[in-house]
Design a protein around this motif. Sequence first.
Motif, mmCIF file in Angstrom:
data_model
loop_
_atom_site.group_PDB
_atom_site.id
_atom_site.type_symbol
_atom_site.label_atom_id
_atom_site.label_comp_id
_atom_site.label_asym_id
_atom_site.label_seq_id
_atom_site.Cartn_x
_atom_site.Cartn_y
_atom_site.Cartn_z
ATOM 1 N N PRO A 1 0.653 -1.667 -0.027
ATOM 2 C CA PRO A 1 0.108 -0.087 0.115
ATOM 3 C C PRO A 1 0.716 1.190 -0.040
ATOM 4 O O PRO A 1 1.816 1.188 0.802
ATOM 5 N N MET A 2 0.526 2.253 -0.593
ATOM 6 C CA MET A 2 1.088 3.694 -0.015
ATOM 7 C C MET A 2 -0.443 5.145 -0.522
ATOM 8 O O MET A 2 -1.494 4.419 -0.293
ATOM 9 N N ALA A 3 -0.001 5.671 0.660
ATOM 10 C CA ALA A 3 -1.200 6.730 0.854
ATOM 11 C C ALA A 3 0.121 7.759 1.037
ATOM 12 O O ALA A 3 1.355 8.037 1.029
ATOM 13 N N ARG A 4 -0.742 9.138 1.224
ATOM 14 C CA ARG A 4 -0.416 10.246 2.086
ATOM 15 C C ARG A 4 -0.148 9.768 3.828
ATOM 16 O O ARG A 4 1.162 10.860 4.321
ATOM 17 N N SER A 5 -0.151 8.726 4.438
ATOM 18 C CA SER A 5 -0.153 9.163 5.930
ATOM 19 C C SER A 5 0.395 7.171 6.421
ATOM 20 O O SER A 5 0.090 6.470 5.319
ATOM 21 N N ALA A 6 1.024 7.221 7.247
ATOM 22 C CA ALA A 6 1.054 6.050 7.824
ATOM 23 C C ALA A 6 -0.015 4.945 8.733
ATOM 24 O O ALA A 6 -0.391 3.992 8.276
ATOM 25 N N ALA A 7 -1.464 6.272 8.751
ATOM 26 C CA ALA A 7 -2.737 5.699 9.539
ATOM 27 C C ALA A 7 -3.332 5.255 8.522
ATOM 28 O O ALA A 7 -4.587 4.083 8.426
ATOM 29 N N ASP A 8 -2.600 6.355 7.442
ATOM 30 C CA ASP A 8 -4.044 5.429 5.656
ATOM 31 C C ASP A 8 -3.445 4.593 5.797
ATOM 32 O O ASP A 8 -3.798 3.306 4.895
ATOM 33 N N CYS A 9 -2.387 4.014 4.828
ATOM 34 C CA CYS A 9 -1.082 2.957 4.883
ATOM 35 C C CYS A 9 -2.344 1.758 5.600
ATOM 36 O O CYS A 9 -2.318 0.953 5.045
ATOM 37 N N ARG A 10 -2.132 1.976 6.845
ATOM 38 C CA ARG A 10 -2.423 1.008 8.105
ATOM 39 C C ARG A 10 -4.442 0.388 7.052
ATOM 40 O O ARG A 10 -4.463 -1.438 7.338
ATOM 41 N N VAL A 11 -4.730 1.371 6.896
ATOM 42 C CA VAL A 11 -6.128 0.998 6.866
ATOM 43 C C VAL A 11 -5.826 0.049 5.671
ATOM 44 O O VAL A 11 -6.291 -1.148 5.271
ATOM 45 N N LEU A 12 -5.164 0.314 4.164
ATOM 46 C CA LEU A 12 -4.551 -0.308 2.835
ATOM 47 C C LEU A 12 -4.377 -1.990 3.861
ATOM 48 O O LEU A 12 -4.933 -3.009 2.859
ATOM 49 N N PHE A 13 -3.139 -1.759 4.175
ATOM 50 C CA PHE A 13 -2.723 -3.124 4.548
ATOM 51 C C PHE A 13 -3.802 -3.353 5.382
ATOM 52 O O PHE A 13 -4.197 -5.738 4.751
ATOM 53 N N ARG A 14 -4.340 -3.092 6.401
ATOM 54 C CA ARG A 14 -4.857 -4.733 6.997
ATOM 55 C C ARG A 14 -6.372 -5.098 5.850
ATOM 56 O O ARG A 14 -6.652 -6.376 5.908
ATOM 57 N N ALA A 15 -7.417 -4.218 4.913
ATOM 58 C CA ALA A 15 -8.162 -4.349 3.856
ATOM 59 C C ALA A 15 -7.010 -5.212 3.167
ATOM 60 O O ALA A 15 -7.795 -6.437 2.232
#
Length: 464
Positions: free
Chosen positions: A215-229
Amino acid sequence: MQLNHLSLVQMSEMIRTRKISAEELVEAHLDQIERVDPQLHAFVMRFPSEARAEARRCGWEPNAGPLHGIPLTIKDSIDVRSYPTLCGSKLRLRHRAERDATVVEKLRIAGAIILGKTNCPEFLLNYETDNAITGWTANPWDVSRSAGGSSGGEAAAIASYCSAGGLGSDGGGSIRVPAHFCGIAGLKPTPGRISAAGHFPEIGYPGGLLGVIGPMARSAADCRVLFRASAGYDLADPFSAPVPLRNPDLTDVRIGVADGFCGSPVDPAIRDAVRRAAKMLESDLQFPLEEFDFEGFHCATDLWWFFFTELYSPFTRELIDALGTDAHWTGRELLDQVPRDLVISGRDVVEKLSLRDKLRVRLLRRMQKTPVVLMPVCSVPAFLPREREWDVEGRKVDLREMVSCATPSNLFGLPAMTIPFGKTESGLPVGIQLVGAPYSEELLLEIAVLLEECRGEFPGPPGY
């Protein structure tokens, strides 16, 4: 604030609480793409009709998935059903994906809306994103500079607020280097933690360990959501492992700190970012730190080069040669550094696999005391087109040494997380890297989120 400037986490919360609709969110992103992509060339193809139709169907649901109504993008090496996976090459113009890659399917199940596919170099063989179909992808922070590669289109799309996040792939820093260049976050997971089924070129090859989707996103918090999905076992991926999602335990976690890899010089702004992050980890977050060195790993860069380029050069060269004049320089550049008459014996392969495994065990033993290592992503910030040599700390650095901080994670199959953590004097973003033991993605993401909270909000590129 413009809707497309919200974080992915904020978008999800506002859709859940019915403060915004998926239709509004999709339109905000499509408008941004229309406005800025003619200058950036981040997108290979766009799906506006499909995205609008999906957004219309995306009403309020009390038990909606974590990505319900969130507009995402996909690197054009990952299959999206009914569309070609061009991978930057005219050789693939007639291709059509019969189904979504496993990870794309998982994102859709979680509620994501796919806006389009993003640019990459031919066959992903470059640290600069350019090809004969879409052209060169510019960096939103300075359009005269590269967005990096091979996930440069994805990084540029996310950094310029054309996408809330998405998927890249990484065989030698290809998520982390563009994230560092473009001031966003990116996670290179452990091989098999996120399925790579539906990626071109195929990732599950015998050399193994190098390539992943992440996953890539503008923050680690956003990457965490993408990773879990995205994470989960998939029989179609030979490296996939049934590792469940976990809540990380930060108790007694000691973090190693490395200024570089085996003496590789690093731009002062990057070194300063690593030191500032170390200070925050120790002073603000109370993590014990310890200096970490890679003594005895000098051959790792050449070993990665063998598996990434030399071993498969005859097969890749056949593809490139078949293109004739349609072949692009991004596909040839690294191959041209491999002699055409190079002969690799079965013994060579077995010996190098053995050396890789011995070094991997040695590194994992060293990391038992410090299971997370903070270090640079690479030696320089975003570079100019076709720039391939740099003066860093009084030394000449070539391309292979420039990425030597990134490639060991690929060689040894380790997860690694990049987040933005500063800027150069000229205003280019600078990232840091957290490297962990296999299957420690949750730990890396949690530490990265805590670091971002201490760092404060990282602004996007001016004018977007």
